[in-house]
Design an enzyme around this catalytic site. Structure first.
Site, short mmCIF file in Angstrom:
data_model
loop_
_atom_site.label_atom_id
_atom_site.label_comp_id
_atom_site.label_asym_id
_atom_site.label_seq_id
_atom_site.Cartn_x
_atom_site.Cartn_y
_atom_site.Cartn_z
N GLY A 1 0.81 -1.20 -0.25
CA GLY A 1 0.09 0.02 -0.02
C GLY A 1 0.87 1.14 0.03
O GLY A 1 0.67 2.29 -0.62
N ASP B 1 0.70 -0.44 13.01
CA ASP B 1 0.94 -1.73 12.43
C ASP B 1 1.18 -2.80 13.58
O ASP B 1 1.73 -3.97 13.28
CB ASP B 1 2.55 -1.41 11.71
C1 S3P Z 1 3.09 3.79 6.22
C2 S3P Z 1 2.04 4.42 7.10
C3 S3P Z 1 0.90 3.74 7.68
C4 S3P Z 1 1.33 2.15 7.92
C5 S3P Z 1 2.05 1.42 6.74
C6 S3P Z 1 3.46 2.14 6.14
C7 S3P Z 1 4.06 4.48 5.22
O1 S3P Z 1 -0.21 3.65 6.73
O2 S3P Z 1 0.32 1.33 8.30
O3 S3P Z 1 2.57 0.28 7.15
O4 S3P Z 1 5.16 4.30 5.07
O5 S3P Z 1 3.68 5.83 5.24
P1 S3P Z 1 -1.06 4.51 6.93
O6 S3P Z 1 -0.59 6.07 6.50
O7 S3P Z 1 -2.24 4.29 5.71
O8 S3P Z 1 -1.55 4.69 8.21
#
Ligand code: S3P
Length: 434
Positions: free
Chosen positions: A95, A316
């Site tokens: 993601g 996380d």
């Molecule tokens: C991350 C932000 C978090 C986290 C993901 C990594 C990042 O997600 O859960 O594992 O590297 O910016 P969200 O920004 O959607 O909370």
């Protein structure tokens, strides 16, 4: 599809360094690729997620050398130098890759398509495409706002002042990265401060950016200068060994060189409130926040109401917090954590179902759960292909009354490929199932 068998073994003993921070490794590749000059990255996470990001930049004409494990030499092409891709760009399970790259590619004069695996293809993307489209980007998603993302060549983006409804570093970062090539100022305000690696690293790459907790702002049209990035150990990976050492009687563990940014270490606070013994030594500052050595000793835990204000700082770490809660005395209540339902899996129901399969009583709510600590037994749990669910059950199994079969563990390689060998080295009972 591979499985593990995990079971109680001896105490957790030893001294380790965990692999490089995933969030920092992604950003290091992205910023180095669009910088002027050659950057060196040390401590790069050799995981599938971060390698997917590096592969994508190679497909856009960036030469990235990997002289040894954990090292990348990135020959930046400058802010206007990426080449049009000749194929779809595969973010795999990540993601972070998809959301941050959507911001970076939204301002390009070429078209691109970002795709992902089965899990990523179900995750919400409107949280990034909405603000990016309001800057003038043209991005199409599937009807439900899910990937693939089809990004059309940009005409000209204009900066925005974005009041984000969600506490998400990925959303903030996507908007800021789009702002690099937008006209005027781009600002983001968050409902709760999130990790500020994008801001810190943009500054390290020479960008003039104003930021404080919950707010960031930059002017479009600036160029990035190559630099050296030293990636700290990933607290989110350390979280598993920290919890295992806390849970198993007689344990004593040292973890060196871990990033302890307060926006990442909410789990330390939560475990301490539950009674854990975790000491922080040798604190020093690094370009992406403080780094330290952690000393963990076994301690009996009791249930708590997890403070809602800690949720974004441990977003996380809930799978492993659920594992700790299952072994604690009394009930642990989690609320205000509905974001867990849109991670690599629906982490509330994945953990609740797995815990119930091991005989632990769990009551799910929309935004959390009540976990009744007890004696977990052996059983069969499905990680749903979610790396952190698989690793959390490997930890919990160290306190279970029988063998725990953990299904579908291949995606552990996205963030922590050496997890099983490193954990066995510390004394955890964990093997590949036949
Ligand atoms: C991350 C932000 C978090 C986290 C993901 C990594 C990042 O997600 O859960 O594992 O590297 O910016 P969200 O920004 O959607 O909370």
């Amino acid at each position: 599809m591979a499985d593990w068998i995990a079971r109680t073994s001896g105490s957790v003993q030893g001294r380790i360094q965990v692999p490089g921070d995933k969030s920092v490794s992604h950003r290091a590749i992205m910023l180095a690729s669009i910088a002027d000059g050659t950057s060196r990255i040390d401590g790069f996470l050799e995981g599938e997620d971060t390698r997917a990001t590096a592969r994508i930049f190679s497909q856009l004409g960036v030469r990235i050398e990997a002289p040894s494990d954990g090292v990348r030499i990135v020959h930046g092409v400058g802010i206007d130098g990426l080449l049009a891709p000749s194929c779809e760009l595969d973010c795999g399970n990540s993601g972070t890759a998809m959301r941050l790259l959507s911001g970076l590619f939204a301002s390009q004069t070429f078209a691109s398509t970002l795709v992902g695996d089965e899990s990523l293809s179900k995750r919400p993307m409107r949280r990034v495409t909405d603000p990016l489209c309001s800057m003038g980007a043209r991005i199409d998603t599937e009807a439900g706002g899910t990937p693939p993302l089809h990004i059309s060549p940009a005409v000209a983006l204009v900066g925005i002042d974005y009041d984000s409804p969600v506490a998400s570093a990925q959303v903030k970062s996507a908007v800021l990265l789009a702002g690099l090539r937008a006209q005027g100022m781009t600002s983001v305000t968050e409902p709760h401060p999130t990790r500020d690696y994008t801001e810190r690293m943009l500054r390290a790459f020479g960008i003039n950016i104003d930021y404080r907790p919950g707010f960031a702002s930059l002017k479009g049209g600036q160029r990035l200068r190559a630099t050296e990035v030293q990636v700290p150990g990933d607290f989110s990976s350390a979280a598993f060994a920290i919890t295992a050492a806390t849970l198993v009687p007689g344990s004593q563990l040292i973890i060196e060189n871990v990033g302890i940014d307060p926006r990442r270490t909410g789990l330390l606070e939560a475990l301490r409130l539950m009674g854990a013994h975790i000491d922080i030594h040798n604190v020093r500052s690094g370009p992406t926040g403080e780094i330290a050595t952690l000393l963990i000793q076994h301690a009996p835990l009791h249930g708590i109401d997890v403070p809602v204000t800690l949720v974004p700082d441990m977003i996380d770490e809930f799978p492993v917090l659920f594992a700790a809660a299952a072994c604690a005395d009394g009930v642990t209540r989690v609320r205000g954590a509905s974001e867990l339902r849109v991670k690599e899996s629906d982490r509330i129901s994945a953990m609740a179902n797995g815990l119930r399969a091991l005989g632990i009583d769990v009551h799910e709510t929309d935004d959390g759960a009540d976990i009744v600590g007890g004696n977990a037994g052996g059983g069969d749990v499905d990680s749903l292909g979610d790396h952190r669910i698989a690793m959390a059950f490997a930890v919990l199994a160290q306190r279970a009354g029988g063998d725990v079969q953990i299904r579908d563990i291949d995606n552990v390689a996205t963030s922590y490929p050496s997890f099983d060998t490193q954990m066995r080295g510390l004394g955890l009972g964990l093997e590949a199932a036949n």
